[in-house]
Design a protein around this motif. Structure first.
Motif, PDB file in Angstrom:
ATOM      1  N   PRO A 147       0.813  -1.235   0.000  1.00  0.00           N
ATOM      2  CA  PRO A 147       0.000   0.000   0.000  1.00  0.00           C
ATOM      3  C   PRO A 147       0.836   1.270   0.000  1.00  0.00           C
ATOM      4  O   PRO A 147       0.537   2.200  -0.752  1.00  0.00           O
ATOM      5  CB  PRO A 147      -0.834  -0.133   1.284  1.00  0.00           C
ATOM      6  N   ASP A 148       1.854   1.336   0.851  1.00  0.00           N
ATOM      7  CA  ASP A 148       2.749   2.489   0.865  1.00  0.00           C
ATOM      8  C   ASP A 148       4.043   2.054   0.187  1.00  0.00           C
ATOM      9  O   ASP A 148       4.843   1.315   0.762  1.00  0.00           O
ATOM     10  CB  ASP A 148       3.008   2.932   2.309  1.00  0.00           C
ATOM     11  N   GLU A 149       4.254   2.511  -1.035  1.00  0.00           N
ATOM     12  CA  GLU A 149       5.392   2.026  -1.821  1.00  0.00           C
ATOM     13  C   GLU A 149       6.732   2.295  -1.149  1.00  0.00           C
ATOM     14  O   GLU A 149       7.719   1.619  -1.410  1.00  0.00           O
ATOM     15  CB  GLU A 149       5.389   2.679  -3.211  1.00  0.00           C
ATOM     16  N   ASP A 150       6.781   3.301  -0.272  1.00  0.00           N
ATOM     17  CA  ASP A 150       8.032   3.690   0.383  1.00  0.00           C
ATOM     18  C   ASP A 150       8.055   3.308   1.856  1.00  0.00           C
ATOM     19  O   ASP A 150       8.774   3.919   2.645  1.00  0.00           O
ATOM     20  CB  ASP A 150       8.234   5.202   0.252  1.00  0.00           C
ATOM     21  N   ALA A 151       7.272   2.315   2.223  1.00  0.00           N
ATOM     22  CA  ALA A 151       7.145   1.955   3.639  1.00  0.00           C
ATOM     23  C   ALA A 151       8.498   1.569   4.245  1.00  0.00           C
ATOM     24  O   ALA A 151       9.412   1.120   3.548  1.00  0.00           O
ATOM     25  CB  ALA A 151       6.153   0.812   3.787  1.00  0.00           C
ATOM     26  N   GLU A 152       8.588   1.727   5.576  1.00  0.00           N
ATOM     27  CA  GLU A 152       9.827   1.398   6.276  1.00  0.00           C
ATOM     28  C   GLU A 152      10.114  -0.092   6.197  1.00  0.00           C
ATOM     29  O   GLU A 152      11.263  -0.520   6.105  1.00  0.00           O
ATOM     30  CB  GLU A 152       9.720   1.837   7.751  1.00  0.00           C
ATOM     31  N   VAL A 153       9.071  -0.913   6.285  1.00  0.00           N
ATOM     32  CA  VAL A 153       9.228  -2.364   6.138  1.00  0.00           C
ATOM     33  C   VAL A 153       8.125  -2.874   5.217  1.00  0.00           C
ATOM     34  O   VAL A 153       7.168  -2.151   4.914  1.00  0.00           O
ATOM     35  CB  VAL A 153       9.168  -3.116   7.486  1.00  0.00           C
ATOM     36  N   GLY A 154       8.259  -4.125   4.810  1.00  0.00           N
ATOM     37  CA  GLY A 154       7.267  -4.740   3.937  1.00  0.00           C
ATOM     38  C   GLY A 154       7.800  -5.022   2.547  1.00  0.00           C
ATOM     39  O   GLY A 154       7.057  -5.456   1.671  1.00  0.00           O
ATOM     40  N   HIS A 155       9.093  -4.804   2.340  1.00  0.00           N
ATOM     41  CA  HIS A 155       9.702  -5.013   1.026  1.00  0.00           C
ATOM     42  C   HIS A 155      10.210  -6.451   0.907  1.00  0.00           C
ATOM     43  O   HIS A 155      10.828  -6.982   1.826  1.00  0.00           O
ATOM     44  CB  HIS A 155      10.856  -4.037   0.815  1.00  0.00           C
ATOM     45  N   CYS A 156       9.956  -7.048  -0.247  1.00  0.00           N
ATOM     46  CA  CYS A 156      10.339  -8.442  -0.448  1.00  0.00           C
ATOM     47  C   CYS A 156      11.767  -8.488  -0.988  1.00  0.00           C
ATOM     48  O   CYS A 156      11.983  -8.555  -2.200  1.00  0.00           O
ATOM     49  CB  CYS A 156       9.361  -9.138  -1.388  1.00  0.00           C
ATOM     50  N   VAL A 157      12.708  -8.433  -0.085  1.00  0.00           N
ATOM     51  CA  VAL A 157      14.119  -8.511  -0.465  1.00  0.00           C
ATOM     52  C   VAL A 157      14.472  -9.977  -0.681  1.00  0.00           C
ATOM     53  O   VAL A 157      14.250 -10.808   0.190  1.00  0.00           O
ATOM     54  CB  VAL A 157      15.002  -7.893   0.639  1.00  0.00           C
ATOM     55  N   HIS A 158      15.033 -10.291  -1.826  1.00  0.00           N
ATOM     56  CA  HIS A 158      15.350 -11.687  -2.126  1.00  0.00           C
ATOM     57  C   HIS A 158      16.771 -12.069  -1.735  1.00  0.00           C
ATOM     58  O   HIS A 158      17.029 -13.230  -1.414  1.00  0.00           O
ATOM     59  CB  HIS A 158      15.145 -11.968  -3.616  1.00  0.00           C
ATOM     60  N   ARG A 159      17.708 -11.126  -1.792  1.00  0.00           N
ATOM     61  CA  ARG A 159      19.094 -11.504  -1.520  1.00  0.00           C
ATOM     62  C   ARG A 159      19.961 -10.259  -1.418  1.00  0.00           C
ATOM     63  O   ARG A 159      19.724  -9.270  -2.129  1.00  0.00           O
ATOM     64  CB  ARG A 159      19.620 -12.376  -2.677  1.00  0.00           C
ATOM     65  N   LEU A 160      20.967 -10.316  -0.550  1.00  0.00           N
ATOM     66  CA  LEU A 160      21.983  -9.269  -0.452  1.00  0.00           C
ATOM     67  C   LEU A 160      23.354  -9.870  -0.738  1.00  0.00           C
ATOM     68  O   LEU A 160      23.584 -11.061  -0.500  1.00  0.00           O
ATOM     69  CB  LEU A 160      22.028  -8.667   0.953  1.00  0.00           C
ATOM     70  N   ALA A 161      24.281  -9.021  -1.189  1.00  0.00           N
ATOM     71  CA  ALA A 161      25.662  -9.462  -1.380  1.00  0.00           C
ATOM     72  C   ALA A 161      26.591  -8.301  -1.059  1.00  0.00           C
ATOM     73  O   ALA A 161      26.259  -7.133  -1.272  1.00  0.00           O
ATOM     74  CB  ALA A 161      25.891  -9.934  -2.817  1.00  0.00           C
ATOM     75  N   MET A 162      27.781  -8.658  -0.552  1.00  0.00           N
ATOM     76  CA  MET A 162      28.776  -7.649  -0.167  1.00  0.00           C
ATOM     77  C   MET A 162      30.160  -8.162  -0.561  1.00  0.00           C
ATOM     78  O   MET A 162      30.423  -9.363  -0.480  1.00  0.00           O
ATOM     79  CB  MET A 162      28.754  -7.456   1.362  1.00  0.00           C
ATOM     80  N   HIS A 163      31.036  -7.250  -0.981  1.00  0.00           N
ATOM     81  CA  HIS A 163      32.436  -7.620  -1.129  1.00  0.00           C
ATOM     82  C   HIS A 163      33.143  -7.296   0.182  1.00  0.00           C
ATOM     83  O   HIS A 163      32.959  -6.193   0.728  1.00  0.00           O
ATOM     84  CB  HIS A 163      33.092  -6.849  -2.281  1.00  0.00           C
ATOM     85  N   PRO A 164      33.955  -8.226   0.708  1.00  0.00           N
ATOM     86  CA  PRO A 164      34.523  -7.991   2.042  1.00  0.00           C
ATOM     87  C   PRO A 164      35.407  -6.761   2.141  1.00  0.00           C
ATOM     88  O   PRO A 164      35.571  -6.215   3.232  1.00  0.00           O
ATOM     89  CB  PRO A 164      35.318  -9.281   2.328  1.00  0.00           C
ATOM     90  N   SER A 165      35.945  -6.285   1.025  1.00  0.00           N
ATOM     91  CA  SER A 165      36.809  -5.098   1.096  1.00  0.00           C
ATOM     92  C   SER A 165      36.009  -3.801   1.117  1.00  0.00           C
ATOM     93  O   SER A 165      36.564  -2.732   1.346  1.00  0.00           O
ATOM     94  CB  SER A 165      37.759  -5.076  -0.108  1.00  0.00           C
ATOM     95  N   ARG A 166      34.690  -3.902   0.860  1.00  0.00           N
ATOM     96  CA  ARG A 166      33.854  -2.697   0.777  1.00  0.00           C
ATOM     97  C   ARG A 166      32.572  -2.916   1.581  1.00  0.00           C
ATOM     98  O   ARG A 166      31.478  -2.997   1.009  1.00  0.00           O
ATOM     99  CB  ARG A 166      33.509  -2.403  -0.685  1.00  0.00           C
ATOM    100  N   PRO A 167      32.694  -2.994   2.902  1.00  0.00           N
ATOM    101  CA  PRO A 167      31.534  -3.418   3.701  1.00  0.00           C
ATOM    102  C   PRO A 167      30.391  -2.412   3.742  1.00  0.00           C
ATOM    103  O   PRO A 167      29.304  -2.756   4.212  1.00  0.00           O
ATOM    104  CB  PRO A 167      32.130  -3.638   5.090  1.00  0.00           C
ATOM    105  N   ASN A 168      30.611  -1.200   3.269  1.00  0.00           N
ATOM    106  CA  ASN A 168      29.496  -0.244   3.221  1.00  0.00           C
ATOM    107  C   ASN A 168      28.701  -0.330   1.924  1.00  0.00           C
ATOM    108  O   ASN A 168      27.667   0.329   1.786  1.00  0.00           O
ATOM    109  CB  ASN A 168      29.995   1.195   3.406  1.00  0.00           C
ATOM    110  N   VAL A 169      29.209  -1.108   0.987  1.00  0.00           N
ATOM    111  CA  VAL A 169      28.514  -1.273  -0.291  1.00  0.00           C
ATOM    112  C   VAL A 169      27.811  -2.623  -0.285  1.00  0.00           C
ATOM    113  O   VAL A 169      28.448  -3.662  -0.136  1.00  0.00           O
ATOM    114  CB  VAL A 169      29.503  -1.199  -1.468  1.00  0.00           C
ATOM    115  N   LEU A 170      26.510  -2.598  -0.423  1.00  0.00           N
ATOM    116  CA  LEU A 170      25.745  -3.835  -0.544  1.00  0.00           C
ATOM    117  C   LEU A 170      24.926  -3.781  -1.821  1.00  0.00           C
ATOM    118  O   LEU A 170      24.459  -2.711  -2.226  1.00  0.00           O
ATOM    119  CB  LEU A 170      24.809  -4.032   0.654  1.00  0.00           C
TER     120      LEU A 170
END
Lengths: 98, 371
Positions: free
Chosen positions: B206-229
């Motif tokens: 209902p609220d496209e910008d809601a704080e929660v409720g997003h269907c995130v399928h997967r995250l990935a990070m490179h260990p040398s750049r931990p602020n970039v996901l």
């Protein structure tokens, strides 16, 4: 001794054959029998009964003497033929899921 | 590096694929735990012979298996996952309150420093920690209890916590992702958590910008750049450069931005991989062509990688935990399909070969680069 027949997956986990034999003191019930089974084979804790509520898992059934005992009270006495070892107590993985 | 070990979880057991450093000839071992669903198998970064596996069925519940010899032999350890206190409710598919019920462990994340410490992401969504090699598990209740838990809803596959990423530069910082709640971060080793979903837009809520409720399928990070996901959301490829404080879309020229997996090259932090899937109603590749897409610019500009992959009549899916990379000099990339194939590239995706073709549906793929 009470004879218990386990389904294949649980036999593999417990590393036992088709039947196990258990000594249950007092007047044996489903609860005391499963307590004895889990004490003898701790890896089975949580596989037959929910580990928190201690209720039978939905897709597990108990049969003995050609009767379905799944909905009996866990504190009801087991049939005499099971207690005497003439008949085994079957733990069955319900046929579901195709 | 002496070799590579690929850990494959499937609908009907686990498999361990091994090769020397050339990655040309492979031994296939398994099935382990035949007939059981193996959602995830992962090794300790500290002790590569210490492996953990999540084993479950709808009949007999959840077990955690542990190996101390690289997967040759296994021992069942703990299976008690009890939520802290009174679990309360989350929202069911129809929006009504539904009690929190443990179903299974989706993801295992061994500690970066201690082989006996491991995190587990579970369905219904929660995070547990073991510090005794998987024998006992304690929930980190601050995640479910931080304030939005009552509004979380399950995705189509259940309300699962499927991704856990520990910041290698600061192990107290952990990112998790939940379908369909979103991304959450702790900076104090799991005591407190905050949603990190600003910038995600999901048209199906209902609220496209809601704080929660997003269907995130997967995250990935490179260990040398931990602020970039990087994120594969239900729809949209997203990226953050500030540890989740804000996200921007980098779907760019992909043929479709629906999908499940996303991963990062072992040596190039701006090189990322996805497998586009046609849509959420048709879980197979567009046009029957299995294509990995690679971006060497951290997103937006993508190239199709097709050499060695089926380019006709292919209708498999690649599930969210089913892609991984090795850290050999020429980065290897691996993924498994619901058709039972495990494909590998020993040259960063330029060409692919099937390591095995006919396993049960693949749920997860992890890779160990052996010393």
């Amino acid at each position: 001794m009470i004879r218990v027949v386990l389904p294949a997956h649980l036999r593999m986990l417990a590393q036992v054959g088709l039947e196990v034999e258990l000594e249950v003191t007092g007047s044996p019930t489903q609860r005391s029998l499963l307590d004895a089974l889990e004490a003898a084979y701790p890896v089975l804790q949580g596989t037959i009964r929910d580990p928190v509520r201690q209720t039978r898992r939905a897709f597990v059934r108990f049969f003995a003497c050609e009767d379905d005992l799944s909905h009996e009270s866990p504190d009801a006495p087991l049939p005499d033929a099971v207690v005497s070892g003439v008949e085994p107590f079957f733990v069955i993985g319900a046929m579901a899921g195709g | 590096m002496s070799g590579v070990r690929v850990l494959v979880g499937t609908r009907k057991g686990a498999f361990v694929l091994t090769s020397d450093g050339r990655r040309e000839a492979w031994d296939i071992n398994g099935p382990f735990f035949g007939g059981w669903e193996i959602y995830h198998v992962k090794g300790s970064p500290v002790d590569p012979n210490r492996l953990y596996a999540s084993q479950s069925t709808g009949w007999f519940g959840q077990l955690i298996q542990r190996s101390d010899d690289g997967g040759k032999t296994w021992e069942p350890v703990g299976n008690q996952f009890q939520y802290d206190g009174v679990p309360g409710t989350h929202q069911w598919y129809d929006g009504t309150p539904h009690p929190w019920e443990f179903a299974r462990v989706w993801h295992l994340e061994p500690s970066l420093s201690d082989p006996d410490t491991i995190l587990a992401g579970v369905e219904d969504a929660g995070i547990f920690r073991s510090t005794d090699g998987g024998k006992s598990w304690q929930e980190l209740p601050g995640l479910r209890g931080h304030g939005t838990g009552q509004s979380w809803q399950p995705g189509a596959g259940g309300m699962c916590l499927h991704t856990i990423i520990v910041d290698p530069s600061d192990p107290d910082r952990v990112f998790v992702a939940i379908s369909a709640a979103g991304v959450f971060r702790t900076d104090d080793s799991g005591e407190t958590w905050c949603p990190k979903n600003r910038g995600l837009r999901s048209g199906a809520i209902p609220d496209e910008d809601a704080e929660v409720g997003h269907c995130v399928h997967r995250l990935a990070m490179h260990p040398s750049r931990p602020n970039v996901l990087y994120m594969q959301k239900h729809w949209d490829i997203m990226r953050t450069d500030n540890a989740g404080e804000s996200w921007e879309e980098v779907s760019g020229n992909l043929p479709t931005d629906f999908g499940f997996v996303i991963d990062v090259h072992a040596h190039e932090p701006e090189t990322i991989y996805v497998v586009p899937i046609k849509s959420d109603s048709e879980h197979f590749p567009p046009d029957g062509k299995l294509r990995v897409y690679r971006s060497r610019t951290g997103g937006n500009e993508w190239e199709a990688l097709t050499n060695g992959l089926p380019q006709r009549d292919c209708y498999v899916n690649v599930l969210r935990d089913a892609m991984a990379v090795d850290s050999m000099d020429d980065c290897g990339v691996y993924f498994g399909t619901t058709g039972g194939q495990v494909y590998a590239s020993a040259n960063a995706g330029n060409s692919w070969v099937p390591l095995v073709r006919d396993l049960p549906a693949v749920l997860s793929v992890e890779v160990q680069t052996l010393p």
